[in-house]
Write a protein that holds these residues in place. Structure first.
Motif, PDB file in Angstrom:
ATOM      1  N   ASN A  88      -3.481 -57.094 -26.283  1.00  0.00           N
ATOM      2  CA  ASN A  88      -3.136 -55.806 -26.887  1.00  0.00           C
ATOM      3  C   ASN A  88      -4.415 -55.071 -27.303  1.00  0.00           C
ATOM      4  OD1 ASN A  88      -3.992 -56.881 -29.309  1.00  0.00           O
ATOM      5  ND2 ASN A  88      -1.937 -57.564 -29.895  1.00  0.00           N
ATOM      6  N   THR A 107       4.382 -58.278 -22.359  1.00  0.00           N
ATOM      7  CA  THR A 107       3.745 -58.373 -21.039  1.00  0.00           C
ATOM      8  C   THR A 107       2.802 -59.579 -20.897  1.00  0.00           C
ATOM      9  OG1 THR A 107       1.909 -57.007 -21.784  1.00  0.00           O
ATOM     10  CG2 THR A 107       3.772 -55.865 -20.782  1.00  0.00           C
ATOM     11  N   ARG A 115      -2.774 -54.077 -22.493  1.00  0.00           N
ATOM     12  CA  ARG A 115      -1.727 -53.051 -22.507  1.00  0.00           C
ATOM     13  C   ARG A 115      -2.257 -51.947 -23.391  1.00  0.00           C
ATOM     14  NH1 ARG A 115       4.550 -53.436 -24.369  1.00  0.00           N
ATOM     15  NH2 ARG A 115       5.187 -51.438 -23.483  1.00  0.00           N
ATOM     16  N   PHE A 136      -1.872 -49.452 -18.649  1.00  0.00           N
ATOM     17  CA  PHE A 136      -2.663 -50.674 -18.780  1.00  0.00           C
ATOM     18  C   PHE A 136      -4.131 -50.367 -18.508  1.00  0.00           C
ATOM     19  CE2 PHE A 136       1.620 -51.996 -18.050  1.00  0.00           C
ATOM     20  CZ  PHE A 136       1.766 -53.161 -18.791  1.00  0.00           C
ATOM     21  N   LEU A 174       7.841 -53.738 -16.778  1.00  0.00           N
ATOM     22  CA  LEU A 174       6.513 -53.786 -17.423  1.00  0.00           C
ATOM     23  C   LEU A 174       5.948 -55.202 -17.384  1.00  0.00           C
ATOM     24  CD1 LEU A 174       7.034 -51.573 -20.607  1.00  0.00           C
ATOM     25  CD2 LEU A 174       5.559 -51.086 -18.662  1.00  0.00           C
ATOM     26  N   ASP A 208      -0.016 -59.016 -26.320  1.00  0.00           N
ATOM     27  CA  ASP A 208       1.203 -58.209 -26.319  1.00  0.00           C
ATOM     28  C   ASP A 208       2.354 -59.111 -25.854  1.00  0.00           C
ATOM     29  OD1 ASP A 208       2.863 -55.808 -26.134  1.00  0.00           O
ATOM     30  OD2 ASP A 208       2.735 -56.154 -23.978  1.00  0.00           O
ATOM     31  N   GLU A 251       3.451 -47.592 -20.900  1.00  0.00           N
ATOM     32  CA  GLU A 251       3.441 -48.088 -19.509  1.00  0.00           C
ATOM     33  C   GLU A 251       2.050 -47.896 -18.911  1.00  0.00           C
ATOM     34  OE1 GLU A 251       3.186 -44.724 -19.805  1.00  0.00           O
ATOM     35  OE2 GLU A 251       3.976 -44.309 -17.792  1.00  0.00           O
ATOM     36  N   ALA A 256       2.557 -56.416 -15.275  1.00  0.00           N
ATOM     37  CA  ALA A 256       1.375 -57.032 -15.899  1.00  0.00           C
ATOM     38  C   ALA A 256       1.101 -58.409 -15.293  1.00  0.00           C
ATOM     39  CB  ALA A 256       1.590 -57.159 -17.407  1.00  0.00           C
TER      40      ALA A 256
END
Ligand SMILES: Nc1nc2c(ncn2[C@@H]2O[C@H](COP(=O)(O)OP(=O)(O)OP(=O)(O)O)[C@@H](O)[C@H]2O)c(=O)[nH]1
Length: 344
Positions: free
Chosen positions: A192, A188, A259, A265, A240, A185, A263, A244
Protein backbone atom coordinates in the motif's frame (compact mmCIF):
# COMPACT_ATOMS: atom_id res chain seq x y z
CA UNK A 1 0.46 -10.45 -4.81
CA UNK A 2 3.95 -9.44 -3.86
CA UNK A 3 6.70 -11.99 -4.22
CA UNK A 4 7.14 -14.43 -1.38
CA UNK A 5 10.78 -13.57 -0.84
CA UNK A 6 9.87 -9.92 -0.60
CA UNK A 7 7.18 -10.65 1.97
CA UNK A 8 9.82 -12.46 3.99
CA UNK A 9 12.26 -9.61 3.61
CA UNK A 10 9.66 -7.09 4.71
CA UNK A 11 10.29 -8.19 8.27
CA UNK A 12 12.65 -11.07 8.63
CA UNK A 13 11.49 -12.79 11.82
CA UNK A 14 14.75 -14.67 12.27
CA UNK A 15 16.68 -11.37 12.55
CA UNK A 16 14.35 -9.72 15.02
CA UNK A 17 14.83 -9.55 18.76
CA UNK A 18 12.01 -8.86 21.26
CA UNK A 19 14.18 -6.10 22.77
CA UNK A 20 14.82 -4.55 19.33
CA UNK A 21 11.17 -4.20 18.37
CA UNK A 22 10.39 -2.30 21.57
CA UNK A 23 12.10 0.92 20.39
CA UNK A 24 15.55 2.27 21.33
CA UNK A 25 14.92 3.37 24.96
CA UNK A 26 12.99 0.33 26.09
CA UNK A 27 15.46 -1.82 24.20
CA UNK A 28 18.39 -0.28 26.07
CA UNK A 29 16.66 -0.75 29.42
CA UNK A 30 15.82 -4.37 28.61
CA UNK A 31 19.39 -5.07 27.54
CA UNK A 32 20.82 -3.65 30.75
CA UNK A 33 18.32 -5.45 32.98
CA UNK A 34 18.70 -8.68 31.05
CA UNK A 35 22.44 -8.81 30.62
CA UNK A 36 23.55 -6.61 33.55
CA UNK A 37 23.38 -9.33 36.23
CA UNK A 38 25.13 -11.78 33.94
CA UNK A 39 27.96 -9.30 33.30
CA UNK A 40 28.22 -8.66 37.03
CA UNK A 41 28.59 -12.31 37.85
CA UNK A 42 31.10 -12.81 35.08
CA UNK A 43 33.33 -10.03 36.45
CA UNK A 44 32.88 -11.36 39.94
CA UNK A 45 34.16 -14.81 38.96
CA UNK A 46 36.90 -13.77 36.65
CA UNK A 47 38.48 -10.91 38.62
CA UNK A 48 37.43 -11.10 42.25
CA UNK A 49 36.03 -14.35 43.56
CA UNK A 50 34.27 -12.69 46.48
CA UNK A 51 31.87 -9.74 46.88
CA UNK A 52 33.10 -6.23 47.80
CA UNK A 53 33.20 -2.54 46.79
CA UNK A 54 35.60 -3.34 43.92
CA UNK A 55 33.12 -5.81 42.53
CA UNK A 56 30.25 -3.33 42.72
CA UNK A 57 32.33 -0.65 40.94
CA UNK A 58 33.47 -3.07 38.27
CA UNK A 59 29.89 -4.14 37.66
CA UNK A 60 28.66 -0.57 37.34
CA UNK A 61 31.50 0.21 34.90
CA UNK A 62 30.75 -2.89 32.84
CA UNK A 63 27.06 -2.13 32.60
CA UNK A 64 27.80 1.50 31.67
CA UNK A 65 30.22 0.35 29.00
CA UNK A 66 27.64 -2.07 27.71
CA UNK A 67 24.98 0.68 27.62
CA UNK A 68 27.34 3.07 25.77
CA UNK A 69 28.21 0.39 23.20
CA UNK A 70 24.51 -0.19 22.59
CA UNK A 71 23.74 3.52 22.39
CA UNK A 72 26.38 3.96 19.71
CA UNK A 73 24.98 1.11 17.64
CA UNK A 74 21.61 1.55 15.95
CA UNK A 75 19.02 -0.89 17.38
CA UNK A 76 18.49 -3.87 15.07
CA UNK A 77 21.80 -3.12 13.35
CA UNK A 78 24.40 -5.82 12.86
CA UNK A 79 26.73 -3.98 15.30
CA UNK A 80 24.03 -4.04 17.96
CA UNK A 81 23.53 -7.77 17.50
CA UNK A 82 27.28 -8.32 17.58
CA UNK A 83 27.58 -6.53 20.93
CA UNK A 84 24.72 -8.61 22.35
CA UNK A 85 26.23 -11.77 20.98
CA UNK A 86 29.66 -10.95 22.38
CA UNK A 87 28.37 -10.30 25.88
CA UNK A 88 26.19 -13.42 25.86
CA UNK A 89 28.96 -15.64 24.50
CA UNK A 90 31.31 -14.49 27.27
CA UNK A 91 28.76 -14.57 30.07
CA UNK A 92 27.04 -17.89 29.42
CA UNK A 93 30.15 -20.11 29.61
CA UNK A 94 31.31 -18.27 32.75
CA UNK A 95 27.97 -19.03 34.39
CA UNK A 96 28.29 -22.66 33.40
CA UNK A 97 31.83 -22.80 34.72
CA UNK A 98 30.67 -21.26 38.00
CA UNK A 99 28.50 -24.35 38.59
CA UNK A 100 31.64 -26.43 38.87
CA UNK A 101 33.03 -24.14 41.60
CA UNK A 102 32.50 -24.47 45.32
CA UNK A 103 29.20 -22.72 46.33
CA UNK A 104 28.11 -22.61 42.67
CA UNK A 105 27.74 -18.82 42.57
CA UNK A 106 26.17 -18.77 39.14
CA UNK A 107 23.27 -21.12 39.81
CA UNK A 108 20.81 -18.32 40.55
CA UNK A 109 21.63 -16.58 37.29
CA UNK A 110 21.33 -19.53 34.92
CA UNK A 111 17.54 -19.10 34.59
CA UNK A 112 17.67 -15.29 34.11
CA UNK A 113 20.47 -15.65 31.57
CA UNK A 114 18.41 -18.12 29.49
CA UNK A 115 15.53 -15.67 29.58
CA UNK A 116 17.86 -12.75 28.75
CA UNK A 117 19.12 -14.61 25.68
CA UNK A 118 15.55 -14.94 24.39
CA UNK A 119 15.01 -11.21 24.89
CA UNK A 120 18.20 -9.79 23.37
CA UNK A 121 19.27 -12.31 20.71
CA UNK A 122 17.50 -12.92 17.37
CA UNK A 123 14.73 -15.51 17.89
CA UNK A 124 16.22 -18.24 15.74
CA UNK A 125 19.67 -17.89 17.28
CA UNK A 126 18.38 -17.85 20.85
CA UNK A 127 16.11 -20.86 20.25
CA UNK A 128 19.00 -22.98 18.95
CA UNK A 129 21.60 -21.66 21.40
CA UNK A 130 19.41 -22.13 24.45
CA UNK A 131 18.26 -25.58 23.26
CA UNK A 132 21.93 -26.56 23.66
CA UNK A 133 22.80 -24.42 26.68
CA UNK A 134 19.81 -25.41 28.89
CA UNK A 135 20.38 -29.21 28.76
CA UNK A 136 24.13 -28.70 29.27
CA UNK A 137 23.50 -26.58 32.39
CA UNK A 138 21.04 -29.21 33.69
CA UNK A 139 23.50 -32.04 32.96
CA UNK A 140 26.39 -30.27 34.73
CA UNK A 141 24.26 -29.54 37.76
CA UNK A 142 22.80 -33.07 37.81
CA UNK A 143 26.24 -34.64 37.51
CA UNK A 144 27.61 -32.61 40.45
CA UNK A 145 24.60 -32.75 42.76
CA UNK A 146 22.84 -36.02 42.04
CA UNK A 147 19.43 -36.86 40.61
CA UNK A 148 17.22 -35.39 43.36
CA UNK A 149 18.61 -31.83 42.96
CA UNK A 150 19.10 -32.40 39.24
CA UNK A 151 15.39 -33.09 38.66
CA UNK A 152 14.39 -29.86 40.43
CA UNK A 153 16.73 -27.80 38.30
CA UNK A 154 15.61 -29.69 35.20
CA UNK A 155 11.96 -28.72 35.76
CA UNK A 156 12.86 -25.12 36.59
CA UNK A 157 15.14 -24.53 33.62
CA UNK A 158 12.91 -26.33 31.13
CA UNK A 159 10.02 -24.07 32.22
CA UNK A 160 12.23 -21.00 31.70
CA UNK A 161 13.33 -22.30 28.30
CA UNK A 162 9.80 -22.91 27.01
CA UNK A 163 8.48 -19.69 28.49
CA UNK A 164 11.31 -17.65 26.92
CA UNK A 165 10.93 -19.49 23.61
CA UNK A 166 7.16 -18.95 23.49
CA UNK A 167 7.28 -15.33 24.57
CA UNK A 168 9.99 -14.30 22.11
CA UNK A 169 8.18 -15.99 19.20
CA UNK A 170 4.82 -14.48 20.15
CA UNK A 171 6.26 -10.96 20.42
CA UNK A 172 8.22 -11.11 17.20
CA UNK A 173 5.46 -12.73 15.13
CA UNK A 174 2.89 -10.23 16.46
CA UNK A 175 5.21 -7.42 15.45
CA UNK A 176 5.76 -8.97 12.02
CA UNK A 177 2.01 -9.37 11.44
CA UNK A 178 1.41 -5.76 12.45
CA UNK A 179 4.15 -4.50 10.15
CA UNK A 180 2.80 -6.72 7.36
CA UNK A 181 -0.75 -5.41 7.59
CA UNK A 182 0.57 -1.85 7.78
CA UNK A 183 2.37 -2.30 4.45
CA UNK A 184 0.16 -4.61 2.42
CA UNK A 185 -3.13 -3.82 0.72
CA UNK A 186 -5.38 -6.68 1.86
CA UNK A 187 -7.56 -6.80 -1.28
CA UNK A 188 -4.79 -7.10 -3.85
CA UNK A 189 -1.70 -8.24 -1.91
CA UNK A 190 0.31 -5.36 -3.42
CA UNK A 191 2.11 -2.92 -1.16
CA UNK A 192 0.00 0.00 0.00
CA UNK A 193 1.03 3.66 -0.03
CA UNK A 194 2.64 3.49 3.44
CA UNK A 195 5.67 1.84 1.92
CA UNK A 196 5.62 3.65 -1.40
CA UNK A 197 7.36 6.92 -0.53
CA UNK A 198 10.19 5.26 1.40
CA UNK A 199 10.89 3.00 -1.56
CA UNK A 200 10.67 5.84 -4.09
CA UNK A 201 13.05 7.93 -1.99
CA UNK A 202 15.56 5.09 -1.75
CA UNK A 203 15.48 4.50 -5.50
CA UNK A 204 15.72 8.19 -6.32
CA UNK A 205 18.76 8.50 -4.04
CA UNK A 206 20.51 5.64 -5.80
CA UNK A 207 19.77 7.28 -9.17
CA UNK A 208 21.21 10.58 -7.88
CA UNK A 209 24.36 8.80 -6.77
CA UNK A 210 24.61 7.46 -10.32
CA UNK A 211 24.31 3.92 -9.03
CA UNK A 212 21.29 2.76 -10.97
CA UNK A 213 18.53 3.39 -13.46
CA UNK A 214 15.01 3.21 -12.08
CA UNK A 215 11.74 3.60 -13.94
CA UNK A 216 8.31 4.15 -12.53
CA UNK A 217 5.13 2.89 -14.22
CA UNK A 218 1.61 4.03 -13.38
CA UNK A 219 -1.03 1.53 -14.50
CA UNK A 220 -4.76 2.13 -14.60
CA UNK A 221 -7.47 -0.36 -15.53
CA UNK A 222 -9.54 0.75 -18.53
CA UNK A 223 -13.25 1.43 -18.07
CA UNK A 224 -13.23 -0.15 -14.65
CA UNK A 225 -16.28 1.81 -13.56
CA UNK A 226 -18.24 -0.10 -16.18
CA UNK A 227 -17.23 -3.42 -14.59
CA UNK A 228 -18.50 -2.24 -11.21
CA UNK A 229 -21.69 -0.83 -12.70
CA UNK A 230 -22.47 -3.88 -14.80
CA UNK A 231 -21.35 -6.78 -12.59
CA UNK A 232 -21.23 -5.29 -9.09
CA UNK A 233 -18.55 -4.24 -6.66
CA UNK A 234 -17.63 -7.81 -5.62
CA UNK A 235 -16.72 -8.71 -9.21
CA UNK A 236 -14.80 -5.41 -9.41
CA UNK A 237 -12.83 -6.48 -6.34
CA UNK A 238 -12.04 -9.86 -7.91
CA UNK A 239 -10.78 -8.09 -11.03
CA UNK A 240 -8.51 -5.81 -8.97
CA UNK A 241 -7.11 -8.76 -7.06
CA UNK A 242 -6.58 -10.80 -10.25
CA UNK A 243 -4.92 -7.86 -11.98
CA UNK A 244 -2.42 -7.27 -9.16
CA UNK A 245 -1.57 -10.94 -8.80
CA UNK A 246 -1.17 -11.50 -12.52
CA UNK A 247 0.97 -8.40 -12.81
CA UNK A 248 3.27 -9.60 -10.05
CA UNK A 249 3.57 -13.04 -11.55
CA UNK A 250 4.73 -11.42 -14.81
CA UNK A 251 7.34 -9.16 -13.21
CA UNK A 252 10.72 -9.82 -11.66
CA UNK A 253 11.56 -10.38 -8.01
CA UNK A 254 13.08 -6.89 -7.67
CA UNK A 255 10.11 -5.04 -9.21
CA UNK A 256 7.77 -3.63 -6.57
CA UNK A 257 4.02 -3.27 -7.06
CA UNK A 258 1.99 -0.74 -5.08
CA UNK A 259 -1.73 -0.06 -5.07
CA UNK A 260 -1.63 3.67 -5.69
CA UNK A 261 -5.35 4.43 -5.72
CA UNK A 262 -8.66 2.62 -6.36
CA UNK A 263 -7.90 0.92 -9.70
CA UNK A 264 -4.51 2.55 -10.16
CA UNK A 265 -1.23 0.70 -9.50
CA UNK A 266 2.37 1.78 -9.46
CA UNK A 267 5.36 -0.34 -10.40
CA UNK A 268 8.94 0.52 -9.50
CA UNK A 269 11.22 -1.18 -11.98
CA UNK A 270 14.92 -0.96 -11.11
CA UNK A 271 17.62 -1.51 -13.72
CA UNK A 272 15.45 -0.61 -16.74
CA UNK A 273 15.30 2.65 -18.65
CA UNK A 274 12.18 4.08 -20.21
CA UNK A 275 12.48 2.10 -23.47
CA UNK A 276 13.16 -1.21 -21.71
CA UNK A 277 10.20 -0.55 -19.50
CA UNK A 278 7.87 0.20 -22.39
CA UNK A 279 8.88 -3.14 -23.93
CA UNK A 280 8.31 -4.90 -20.60
CA UNK A 281 4.84 -3.43 -20.21
CA UNK A 282 3.96 -4.26 -23.82
CA UNK A 283 4.99 -7.87 -23.21
CA UNK A 284 2.96 -7.95 -19.99
CA UNK A 285 -0.04 -6.60 -21.88
CA UNK A 286 0.13 -9.34 -24.52
CA UNK A 287 0.59 -12.07 -21.87
CA UNK A 288 -2.38 -10.69 -19.95
CA UNK A 289 -4.47 -10.78 -23.12
CA UNK A 290 -3.84 -14.53 -23.35
CA UNK A 291 -4.40 -15.15 -19.65
CA UNK A 292 -7.63 -16.49 -18.16
CA UNK A 293 -9.53 -13.54 -16.67
CA UNK A 294 -12.16 -13.59 -13.91
CA UNK A 295 -15.65 -14.23 -15.33
CA UNK A 296 -14.10 -14.15 -18.81
CA UNK A 297 -14.06 -10.34 -18.75
CA UNK A 298 -12.03 -8.38 -21.24
CA UNK A 299 -9.53 -6.60 -18.96
CA UNK A 300 -7.10 -4.05 -20.33
CA UNK A 301 -4.98 -1.33 -18.81
CA UNK A 302 -3.18 1.85 -19.78
CA UNK A 303 0.30 2.68 -18.53
CA UNK A 304 2.49 5.75 -18.14
CA UNK A 305 6.24 5.23 -17.89
CA UNK A 306 8.78 7.66 -16.47
CA UNK A 307 12.47 7.05 -15.90
CA UNK A 308 14.00 8.89 -12.94
CA UNK A 309 16.39 11.57 -14.09
CA UNK A 310 18.88 12.49 -11.44
CA UNK A 311 19.30 16.18 -12.18
CA UNK A 312 15.69 17.12 -12.72
CA UNK A 313 13.49 15.12 -10.47
CA UNK A 314 12.16 15.11 -6.98
CA UNK A 315 9.58 12.61 -5.81
CA UNK A 316 6.52 14.64 -6.73
CA UNK A 317 7.69 15.49 -10.23
CA UNK A 318 8.63 11.85 -10.85
CA UNK A 319 5.11 10.68 -10.06
CA UNK A 320 3.59 13.68 -11.82
CA UNK A 321 5.52 12.87 -15.03
CA UNK A 322 4.38 9.23 -14.94
CA UNK A 323 0.84 10.52 -14.42
CA UNK A 324 1.12 12.79 -17.47
CA UNK A 325 2.30 9.82 -19.54
CA UNK A 326 -0.64 7.74 -18.25
CA UNK A 327 -3.03 10.56 -19.14
CA UNK A 328 -1.57 10.56 -22.64
CA UNK A 329 -2.12 6.78 -22.91
CA UNK A 330 -5.76 7.26 -21.92
CA UNK A 331 -6.15 10.07 -24.45
CA UNK A 332 -4.59 7.90 -27.15
CA UNK A 333 -7.46 5.44 -26.80
CA UNK A 334 -6.42 3.33 -23.76
CA UNK A 335 -4.95 -0.19 -23.76
CA UNK A 336 -1.51 1.22 -24.56
CA UNK A 337 1.68 2.45 -22.92
CA UNK A 338 3.22 5.89 -23.21
CA UNK A 339 6.45 7.11 -21.79
CA UNK A 340 6.93 10.59 -20.38
CA UNK A 341 9.75 11.59 -22.73
CA UNK A 342 7.49 10.92 -25.72
CA UNK A 343 4.42 12.59 -24.32
CA UNK A 344 6.21 15.64 -22.95
N1 LIG B 1 -14.76 -2.85 -6.86
C1 LIG B 1 -13.97 -1.82 -6.52
N2 LIG B 1 -14.04 -0.68 -7.22
C2 LIG B 1 -13.24 0.35 -6.88
C3 LIG B 1 -12.33 0.25 -5.83
N3 LIG B 1 -11.67 1.43 -5.74
C4 LIG B 1 -12.15 2.24 -6.71
N4 LIG B 1 -13.10 1.59 -7.43
C5 LIG B 1 -13.89 2.06 -8.55
O1 LIG B 1 -13.06 2.29 -9.68
C6 LIG B 1 -13.79 3.14 -10.57
C7 LIG B 1 -12.84 4.10 -11.22
O2 LIG B 1 -13.56 4.77 -12.23
P1 LIG B 1 -12.91 5.87 -13.18
O3 LIG B 1 -11.92 6.70 -12.41
O4 LIG B 1 -14.01 6.58 -13.84
O5 LIG B 1 -12.04 5.05 -14.19
P2 LIG B 1 -12.45 4.04 -15.35
O6 LIG B 1 -13.89 3.71 -15.37
O7 LIG B 1 -11.50 2.89 -15.25
O8 LIG B 1 -12.14 4.89 -16.64
P3 LIG B 1 -10.72 5.15 -17.29
O9 LIG B 1 -9.68 5.08 -16.21
O10 LIG B 1 -10.80 6.51 -17.88
O11 LIG B 1 -10.49 4.09 -18.31
C8 LIG B 1 -14.88 3.83 -9.75
O12 LIG B 1 -16.12 3.32 -10.14
C9 LIG B 1 -14.57 3.38 -8.31
O13 LIG B 1 -15.74 3.21 -7.55
C10 LIG B 1 -12.28 -0.97 -5.08
O14 LIG B 1 -11.52 -1.15 -4.15
N5 LIG B 1 -13.12 -1.98 -5.48
Amino acid sequence: MIHQSDRNNLISMSDETPAGIAGPRISLMMHCVAIGPVISLTIYHVFFGKPGVGLALACVCAILLFAICLLLARPESKAHQLIDGLFMFISLPVLLWSLTQENMYGIHLIAPSIFAAFIVLPVRLSSVLMAIYTPVAIAVYWHLNGPEEGIRVLFGLMCVYFFGFGLSHILVSMHRDMAYSAYIDTLTGAYNRNRLFDQLKLHLQSVRRGQSTVTLVLLDLDHFKAVNDEYGHAVGDDVLSWFAQTLMSFTREEDLLFRYGGEEFLLIIPGQNSDDCENTITKIRSRMKDAETPYGLDITFSAGVCEAQAAKMDLDTWIECADQALYQAKRDGRNCVRSWAQSD
